[in-house]
Enzyme design. Structure first.
Site, PDB file in Angstrom:
ATOM      1  N   GLU A  72      -5.731   3.367   5.375  1.00 33.01           N
ATOM      2  CA  GLU A  72      -6.492   2.153   5.648  1.00 33.01           C
ATOM      3  C   GLU A  72      -7.714   2.498   6.505  1.00 33.01           C
ATOM      4  O   GLU A  72      -7.614   2.538   7.737  1.00 33.01           O
ATOM      5  CB  GLU A  72      -5.632   1.151   6.421  1.00 33.01           C
ATOM      6  CG  GLU A  72      -4.398   0.698   5.681  1.00 33.01           C
ATOM      7  CD  GLU A  72      -3.947  -0.677   6.166  1.00 33.01           C
ATOM      8  OE1 GLU A  72      -3.901  -1.596   5.337  1.00 33.01           O
ATOM      9  OE2 GLU A  72      -3.672  -0.827   7.365  1.00 33.01           O
ATOM     10  N   HIS A 109      -0.540   1.093  12.639  1.00 25.76           N
ATOM     11  CA  HIS A 109      -1.627   0.249  12.127  1.00 25.76           C
ATOM     12  C   HIS A 109      -2.813   0.312  13.098  1.00 25.76           C
ATOM     13  O   HIS A 109      -2.629   0.297  14.314  1.00 25.76           O
ATOM     14  CB  HIS A 109      -1.154  -1.198  11.950  1.00 25.76           C
ATOM     15  CG  HIS A 109      -2.135  -2.013  11.178  1.00 25.76           C
ATOM     16  ND1 HIS A 109      -3.287  -2.511  11.756  1.00 25.76           N
ATOM     17  CD2 HIS A 109      -2.184  -2.360   9.863  1.00 25.76           C
ATOM     18  CE1 HIS A 109      -3.978  -3.144  10.827  1.00 25.76           C
ATOM     19  NE2 HIS A 109      -3.336  -3.070   9.674  1.00 25.76           N
TER      20      HIS A 109
END
Ligand code: PGA
Length: 231
Positions: free
Chosen positions: A159, A90
């Site tokens: 993302e 992430h």
């Protein structure tokens, strides 16, 4: 479709418990979506206790069975909770916690060997985006290097960093462009994440190469999460 919620460092264990009970009570038995929630470490136990239909994953874990890794959790702790899903790479961990590509690769190798479902996150920052499409693809290609793209339990989450928490999701064209590229590399399902909300979820899910969503802030509200799940 796979709909995943990343709670990040939000919601206490008791709130997570209420959230899961509430969401599960409202789920239709015909629901086809796979639901995954990533609560914070301290809520993992409670989340596992309450979740019957929702898969609970960890936002992070150190690549070791156990040992002297202050502040981390490891495989042993996850095994005791029967957690077999992990988020790796992430951008908040890469940027705020200085997690290198090498560490992401190590985590990937370790948890792949343990047969975990891995949601591996990739995404470019604004500087790269502004340099144009070939820079974006080159950057993403580097993040995919040394990741086993044939791994059967792999899910890729695209993302873009500039879209995370900004309230400004990528355009459908941006998402299509990148997801088409990822599909040339792997058969893994592709999630989109970055300012997904009740208003844009449906059209993003309708894109040809998108197999699900990874949702941060909008998923903190159980009713919003339910509205997205139910489309
Ligand atoms: P956001 O976060 O939905 O708040 O943009 C997404 C993520 O970081 O996974």
């Amino acid at each position: 479709m796979i709909i995943a919620a990343n709670f990040k460092a939000n919601l206490s264990a008791s709130v997570v418990a209420e959230y899961i009970k509430y969401v599960e009570s409202k789920l239709d038995s015909s629901l086809k979506n796979e639901l995954i929630i990533f609560p914070n470490f301290i809520s993992l136990q409670t989340a596992k206790d309450f979740a019957k239909k929702i898969n609970i994953g960890t936002q992070n874990a150190y690549p070791a069975l156990n040992g002297a890794f202050t502040g981390e959790i490891t495989l042993e702790a996850l095994q005791t909770l029967d957690i077999k899903t992990i988020l790796i790479g992430h951008s908040e961990r890469r940027i705020l916690l200085n997690e290198t590509q090498q560490m992401c690769n190590e985590k990937f190798r370790f948890y792949k060997n343990q047969d975990f479902k891995i949601i591996y996150c990739i995404g470019e920052n604004l500087d790269i985006k502004e340099k144009g499409e070939s820079s974006i693809l080159k950057f993403l290609e580097n993040q995919l290097k040394n990741i086993d793209l044939d791994y059967k339990n792999l899910i890729i989450a695209y993302e873009p960093i500039w879209a995370i928490g900004s309230g400004k999701s990528a355009t459908l064209n941006d998402i299509s462009f990148v997801s088409e590229f990822i599909k040339t590399k792997t058969k893994a399902p592709i999630l989109y994440g970055g300012s997904v909300n009740e208003n844009n979820a449906k059209e993003i899910l309708a894109l040809q190469n998108i197999d699900g969503l990874l949702i941060g802030s909008a998923a903190l509200n159980a009713n919003t999460f339910l509205n997205i799940i139910k489309g």
